[in-house]
Design a protein around this motif. Structure first.
Motif, mmCIF file in Angstrom:
data_model
loop_
_atom_site.group_PDB
_atom_site.id
_atom_site.type_symbol
_atom_site.label_atom_id
_atom_site.label_comp_id
_atom_site.label_asym_id
_atom_site.label_seq_id
_atom_site.Cartn_x
_atom_site.Cartn_y
_atom_site.Cartn_z
ATOM 1 N N ALA A 1 0.709 -1.175 0.007
ATOM 2 C CA ALA A 1 -0.066 0.066 -0.022
ATOM 3 C C ALA A 1 1.002 1.320 0.139
ATOM 4 O O ALA A 1 0.622 2.184 -0.887
ATOM 5 N N THR B 1 -1.512 3.635 -1.952
ATOM 6 C CA THR B 1 -2.672 3.465 -1.683
ATOM 7 C C THR B 1 -3.118 3.969 -0.532
ATOM 8 O O THR B 1 -2.616 3.322 0.828
ATOM 9 N N LEU C 1 -4.675 4.183 3.243
ATOM 10 C CA LEU C 1 -5.563 3.270 3.866
ATOM 11 C C LEU C 1 -5.563 4.120 5.330
ATOM 12 O O LEU C 1 -4.656 4.509 6.074
ATOM 13 N N ASP D 1 -9.003 0.769 7.791
ATOM 14 C CA ASP D 1 -8.764 -0.191 6.606
ATOM 15 C C ASP D 1 -7.758 -1.186 7.228
ATOM 16 O O ASP D 1 -7.627 -2.350 6.858
ATOM 17 N N GLN D 2 -6.771 -0.421 8.082
ATOM 18 C CA GLN D 2 -5.631 -1.309 8.549
ATOM 19 C C GLN D 2 -6.220 -2.473 9.502
ATOM 20 O O GLN D 2 -5.526 -3.555 9.460
ATOM 21 N N MET E 1 -9.918 -8.523 0.048
ATOM 22 C CA MET E 1 -10.158 -7.375 0.412
ATOM 23 C C MET E 1 -10.592 -6.273 -0.803
ATOM 24 O O MET E 1 -11.633 -5.504 -0.553
ATOM 25 N N LYS F 1 -8.863 -3.741 -1.733
ATOM 26 C CA LYS F 1 -8.443 -2.294 -1.231
ATOM 27 C C LYS F 1 -6.759 -2.030 -1.934
ATOM 28 O O LYS F 1 -6.508 -1.241 -2.644
ATOM 29 N N ILE F 2 -6.000 -3.138 -1.532
ATOM 30 C CA ILE F 2 -4.568 -3.060 -1.831
ATOM 31 C C ILE F 2 -4.300 -3.843 -2.894
ATOM 32 O O ILE F 2 -4.707 -4.903 -3.210
#
Length: 451
Positions: free
Chosen positions: A317, A322, A324, A328-329, A361, A363-364
């Motif tokens: 990330a 990206t 976060l 999110d983490q 996820m 996201k990443i």
């Protein structure tokens, strides 16, 4: 000098340095030595399932009180969950503080993902809790043993051990056969371990020859952070647990140094499970606890892998810019609490688990894993060594928790009163005759057990 160079850990260390030198100076030849490490891993896996099965069955069959079996299992799961959660959180904190990926400014759309296609394909099917439960039950016993599926072997071995315990004296011929069978298989392990230096040489020559030291330098900050974090986890966290359990971590690491150097060379914590179990029994930990906790720890207590997962995910990330949030983490940590439990002790499994986590996820960018490909093999050594130490220390800690360790015997062995360098003593022949070790009698709850 002959005695010094005759020690297994010295031979393995020489193999590691010789392999690294060959891979560095003649990389096109070094990369061809990969089969040496692969054959060694296959030889260990050849005896892995029989040892796990026989050890677990024998341990349970010799327990007179089945309530103690559940007591050991529940406490082991509690310990595993606490330690793995702490390892995940530690990796998350350190990667945020150090920020090894900050400033790399990688565009994930420009990355060539062909190199990780195999890993992403293997992780394409997400596993939920129901799938996990379904997977626990083997299609057949033969299938579970053939595929070396740790969890399925544990399930059947536990049921079979309980059944033998229930039928009492009629189970004696089976128990005697499994006892003799176990000694024979451990003798085979002693033969295989003679090849550990060659395996370390081949694995290291391939790693350095294929990926080169240049990849280490380019991602040195991430690697350095990973190694330091693993060192701190072992020295501080596991050191405190060892002290609370009544033994010296340093003395214990000296006791299992052969296994640690073998893991260093092969990058696989699974490669030393049979001999690690034998050494823990030799040090005074009861056979039932060793048989249950060590195999289960491979799946449920991968401390080194947990550190790697959160660090690698956040590193990608950071490198790809990206954003976060803290939420999110925490979601990453929560997902990894589940997916990390499917990790095995073989090189490459961590990469597949990480790919599955990132894909679930969304996201990443999964494509960012290309950045890790060159150094993943080097970091797998830190993961495997941490996994091995964490599993071994955890076994003694759990045994102490349930009162299933001979503390006098443990102190005697760690103080060097018994020679752990003699492979014949640990892997061959009958315990009472070949190693002059008296049967260990410990209290597991209110039940006396001979191991």
């Amino acid at each position: 000098m002959r005695r010094f160079f005759g020690k297994l850990y010295v031979q393995v260390l020489i193999g590691v340095f010789a392999g690294a030198a060959l891979g560095f100076f003649v990389p096109h030849i070094g990369s061809d030595f990969k089969p040496l490490g692969d054959i060694f891993i296959k030889l260990i896996k050849m005896v892995f399932a029989p040892i796990i099965f026989a050890t677990v069955v024998l341990g349970i069959a010799r327990m007179e009180n089945m309530k103690e079996l559940g007591r050991v299992g529940v406490r082991a799961l509690i310990y595993f969950e606490i330690l793995s959660t702490f390892a995940l959180a530690l990796g998350l904190v350190v990667v945020n503080v150090v920020g090894p990926g900050n400033g790399m400014n990688i565009d994930p759309t420009q990355l060539d993902t062909k190199a990780i296609a195999g890993y992403t394909a293997a992780s394409a099917k997400p596993e939920g809790f129901i799938d996990f439960l379904m997977h626990l039950v083997p299609t057949s016993v033969v299938d579970a043993l053939a595929r070396n599926d740790i969890l399925q072997i544990l399930v059947f071995a536990t049921m079979f051990g309980v059944a033998l315990s229930h039928i009492g004296p009629r189970a004696k011929p089976v128990v005697d056969f499994l006892d003799s069978f176990t000694h024979g298989v451990f003798s085979v392990v002693g033969m295989i371990m003679r090849l550990a230096p060659l395996a370390a040489f081949g694995a290291m020559a391939f790693t350095v020859g294929k990926y080169g030291l240049g990849s280490v330098v380019s991602l040195g900050k991430l690697m350095g952070t990973m190694y330091i974090t693993c060192f701190l986890f072992v020295a501080i966290v596991l050191g405190i647990i060892a002290r609370m359990s009544g033994f010296s971590l340093w003395k214990f690491l000296k006791y299992i140094k052969d296994e640690l150097f073998t893991v260093l060379g092969t990058s696989s914590s699974e490669s030393v499970v049979p001999q690690l179990m034998r050494k823990l029994e030799h040090a005074g930990v009861s056979k039932p606890v060793v048989g249950l906790v060590v195999p289960a720890g491979l799946t449920f207590n991968p401390d080194g892998q947990c550190i790697y997962y959160t660090m690698a995910a956040i590193f990608i990330a950071q490198a790809t810019n990206t954003p976060l949030t803290m939420t999110d983490q925490l979601v990453v940590l929560g997902v990894l609490l589940l997916t990390s439990k499917g990790s095995a002790g073989v090189t490459g499994s961590g990469f597949i688990t990480l790919a599955a986590t990132l894909a679930s996820m969304g996201k990443i960018p999964v494509a960012g894993m290309v950045l890790l490909l060159g150094v993943d093999r080097f970091m797998s050594e830190a993961r495997a060594i941490t996994n091995t130490i964490g599993n071994a220390v955890g076994t003694i800690a759990i045994a102490r928790w349930v009162g299933a360790v001979d503390r006098d015997r443990l102190t005697q062995v760690l103080d060097g009163k018994s020679d752990p360098e003699n492979l014949d003593e640990l892997y061959e022949g009958d315990d009472d005759e070949a190693s002059n070790v008296k049967p260990i009698r410990v209290e597991l709850g209110g039940t006396r057990i001979a191991a």
